[in-house]
Design a protein around this motif. Sequence first.
Motif, PDB file in Angstrom:
ATOM      1  N   THR A  24      -2.846 -43.413   4.654  1.00 47.54           N
ATOM      2  CA  THR A  24      -3.135 -44.850   4.629  1.00 47.54           C
ATOM      3  C   THR A  24      -1.866 -45.583   5.024  1.00 47.54           C
ATOM      4  OG1 THR A  24      -2.555 -45.030   2.294  1.00 47.54           O
ATOM      5  CG2 THR A  24      -4.888 -44.610   2.815  1.00 47.54           C
ATOM      6  N   ALA A  25      -1.929 -46.886   5.053  1.00 46.60           N
ATOM      7  CA  ALA A  25      -0.750 -47.689   5.414  1.00 46.60           C
ATOM      8  C   ALA A  25       0.323 -47.622   4.342  1.00 46.60           C
ATOM      9  CB  ALA A  25      -1.156 -49.129   5.668  1.00 46.60           C
ATOM     10  N   ASP A  26      -0.054 -47.401   3.107  1.00 50.35           N
ATOM     11  CA  ASP A  26       0.953 -47.381   2.032  1.00 50.35           C
ATOM     12  C   ASP A  26       1.225 -45.967   1.515  1.00 50.35           C
ATOM     13  OD1 ASP A  26      -1.608 -47.202   1.065  1.00 50.35           O
ATOM     14  OD2 ASP A  26      -1.188 -48.344  -0.763  1.00 50.35           O
ATOM     15  N   THR A  27       1.136 -44.933   2.403  1.00 48.90           N
ATOM     16  CA  THR A  27       1.451 -43.559   1.998  1.00 48.90           C
ATOM     17  C   THR A  27       2.954 -43.451   1.771  1.00 48.90           C
ATOM     18  OG1 THR A  27      -0.363 -42.745   3.374  1.00 48.90           O
ATOM     19  CG2 THR A  27       1.274 -41.131   2.707  1.00 48.90           C
ATOM     20  N   PRO A  28       3.385 -42.889   0.645  1.00 47.92           N
ATOM     21  CA  PRO A  28       4.824 -42.794   0.353  1.00 47.92           C
ATOM     22  C   PRO A  28       5.507 -41.797   1.303  1.00 47.92           C
ATOM     23  CG  PRO A  28       3.533 -41.727  -1.363  1.00 47.92           C
ATOM     24  CD  PRO A  28       2.561 -42.389  -0.448  1.00 47.92           C
ATOM     25  N   GLU A  34       5.990 -34.073   3.229  1.00 48.19           N
ATOM     26  CA  GLU A  34       5.125 -32.931   2.931  1.00 48.19           C
ATOM     27  C   GLU A  34       4.224 -32.631   4.134  1.00 48.19           C
ATOM     28  OE1 GLU A  34       1.516 -31.963  -0.142  1.00 48.19           O
ATOM     29  OE2 GLU A  34       3.071 -33.352  -0.824  1.00 48.19           O
ATOM     30  N   VAL A  35       3.688 -33.691   4.778  1.00 47.68           N
ATOM     31  CA  VAL A  35       2.857 -33.520   5.978  1.00 47.68           C
ATOM     32  C   VAL A  35       3.699 -32.898   7.103  1.00 47.68           C
ATOM     33  CG1 VAL A  35       1.594 -34.769   7.772  1.00 47.68           C
ATOM     34  CG2 VAL A  35       1.279 -35.395   5.390  1.00 47.68           C
ATOM     35  N   LYS A  36       4.955 -33.371   7.231  1.00 47.19           N
ATOM     36  CA  LYS A  36       5.842 -32.866   8.259  1.00 47.19           C
ATOM     37  C   LYS A  36       6.125 -31.376   8.055  1.00 47.19           C
ATOM     38  CE  LYS A  36      10.399 -33.868  10.241  1.00 47.19           C
ATOM     39  NZ  LYS A  36      11.590 -34.700  10.102  1.00 47.19           N
ATOM     40  N   ALA A  37       6.350 -30.963   6.823  1.00 49.51           N
ATOM     41  CA  ALA A  37       6.608 -29.551   6.518  1.00 49.51           C
ATOM     42  C   ALA A  37       5.368 -28.700   6.818  1.00 49.51           C
ATOM     43  CB  ALA A  37       7.021 -29.402   5.062  1.00 49.51           C
ATOM     44  N   ASP A  38       4.190 -29.217   6.452  1.00 56.01           N
ATOM     45  CA  ASP A  38       2.956 -28.478   6.740  1.00 56.01           C
ATOM     46  C   ASP A  38       2.716 -28.381   8.258  1.00 56.01           C
ATOM     47  OD1 ASP A  38       2.470 -28.004   4.087  1.00 56.01           O
ATOM     48  OD2 ASP A  38       1.127 -29.734   3.834  1.00 56.01           O
ATOM     49  N   LEU A  39       3.068 -29.446   8.974  1.00 62.89           N
ATOM     50  CA  LEU A  39       2.934 -29.433  10.439  1.00 62.89           C
ATOM     51  C   LEU A  39       3.848 -28.366  11.060  1.00 62.89           C
ATOM     52  CD1 LEU A  39       2.684 -33.010  11.991  1.00 62.89           C
ATOM     53  CD2 LEU A  39       1.580 -30.958  12.796  1.00 62.89           C
ATOM     54  N   ARG A  40       5.104 -28.310  10.571  1.00 64.24           N
ATOM     55  CA  ARG A  40       6.050 -27.300  11.076  1.00 64.24           C
ATOM     56  C   ARG A  40       5.546 -25.889  10.770  1.00 64.24           C
ATOM     57  NH1 ARG A  40      11.115 -30.433   9.822  1.00 64.24           N
ATOM     58  NH2 ARG A  40      11.575 -31.359  11.845  1.00 64.24           N
ATOM     59  N   ARG A  41       4.983 -25.708   9.589  1.00 67.29           N
ATOM     60  CA  ARG A  41       4.464 -24.402   9.190  1.00 67.29           C
ATOM     61  C   ARG A  41       3.314 -23.994  10.131  1.00 67.29           C
ATOM     62  NH1 ARG A  41       2.881 -25.522   4.207  1.00 67.29           N
ATOM     63  NH2 ARG A  41       5.028 -25.730   3.537  1.00 67.29           N
ATOM     64  N   ALA A  42       2.438 -24.947  10.448  1.00 71.02           N
ATOM     65  CA  ALA A  42       1.321 -24.655  11.352  1.00 71.02           C
ATOM     66  C   ALA A  42       1.829 -24.327  12.762  1.00 71.02           C
ATOM     67  CB  ALA A  42       0.355 -25.836  11.402  1.00 71.02           C
ATOM     68  N   LEU A  43       2.857 -25.059  13.232  1.00 71.11           N
ATOM     69  CA  LEU A  43       3.423 -24.776  14.549  1.00 71.11           C
ATOM     70  C   LEU A  43       4.097 -23.408  14.590  1.00 71.11           C
ATOM     71  CD1 LEU A  43       4.897 -28.235  15.604  1.00 71.11           C
ATOM     72  CD2 LEU A  43       3.043 -26.980  16.691  1.00 71.11           C
ATOM     73  N   ASP A  44       4.788 -23.036  13.503  1.00 73.89           N
ATOM     74  CA  ASP A  44       5.411 -21.717  13.444  1.00 73.89           C
ATOM     75  C   ASP A  44       4.355 -20.610  13.474  1.00 73.89           C
ATOM     76  OD1 ASP A  44       7.900 -22.848  13.378  1.00 73.89           O
ATOM     77  OD2 ASP A  44       8.106 -22.746  11.186  1.00 73.89           O
ATOM     78  N   LEU A  45       3.260 -20.812  12.733  1.00 72.75           N
ATOM     79  CA  LEU A  45       2.176 -19.833  12.764  1.00 72.75           C
ATOM     80  C   LEU A  45       1.579 -19.724  14.162  1.00 72.75           C
ATOM     81  CD1 LEU A  45       0.359 -20.640   9.410  1.00 72.75           C
ATOM     82  CD2 LEU A  45       1.477 -18.496  10.005  1.00 72.75           C
ATOM     83  N   LEU A  46       1.447 -20.844  14.822  1.00 75.26           N
ATOM     84  CA  LEU A  46       0.905 -20.855  16.181  1.00 75.26           C
ATOM     85  C   LEU A  46       1.856 -20.145  17.148  1.00 75.26           C
ATOM     86  CD1 LEU A  46      -1.588 -21.863  17.643  1.00 75.26           C
ATOM     87  CD2 LEU A  46      -0.401 -23.982  18.110  1.00 75.26           C
ATOM     88  N   ASP A  47       3.158 -20.362  17.014  1.00 71.05           N
ATOM     89  CA  ASP A  47       4.132 -19.678  17.866  1.00 71.05           C
ATOM     90  C   ASP A  47       4.100 -18.171  17.650  1.00 71.05           C
ATOM     91  OD1 ASP A  47       5.042 -21.915  19.151  1.00 71.05           O
ATOM     92  OD2 ASP A  47       6.717 -22.265  17.760  1.00 71.05           O
TER      93      ASP A  47
END
Length: 189
Positions: A24-28, A34-47
């Motif tokens: 949302t607009a007011d996400t801390p 946490e989203v960024k870390a999960d994104l990196r984890r998904a990219l590493d799995l994809l690599d």
Amino acid sequence: MNHAQLTALGRALRLLGEHGEALTADTPDARLYEVKADLRRALDLLDESVTAGAPSTRCPEHPHGPVDESAPDLCLLCETRRRAARRSEFQGRPGPAGPAATAPSRYGVRADRPQPQQRWLPEAWNGREWELCGTPRRDRHEAEAYLAAQRRGSRPAMAYRLVHEFTDYEVLRIWGTPVHVDIEPLGNL
């Protein structure tokens, strides 16, 4: 990609989807890290799961083929085929349509040869029937020379014949006398 990699990547992508729905607009900022870390984890799995290099063309038939920058799908092989088709249409020959468009037939089409081709068939008597004993020949003298060599060979047949094939079959010449041989010992007693 093996099964373990597939399930881990699927889990990571589903988690990212849940993150996307919860934004949302007011996400801390802590939640965004946490989203960024999960994104990196998904990219590493994809690599880890991708083993081949990136395709050089957009062609589904030749994804790693040679590149032609002027082709819409960047595939030199397909573009060469398309250019040949355009060239044949330009020279007044209509291009093939339908399934024949992939490659011309090696043996031609019926309209190209309305009559059967003339040839001479060398046949040998095997004791019960005439069987083809060599390659059909286009030249009669060559076929007769082949049968003469067979008759002089180490294991000649009982009889040979030369059959002319054009629109029908015609026996031209027979060497020897074909005799029916019973395959049962003692005359089938």
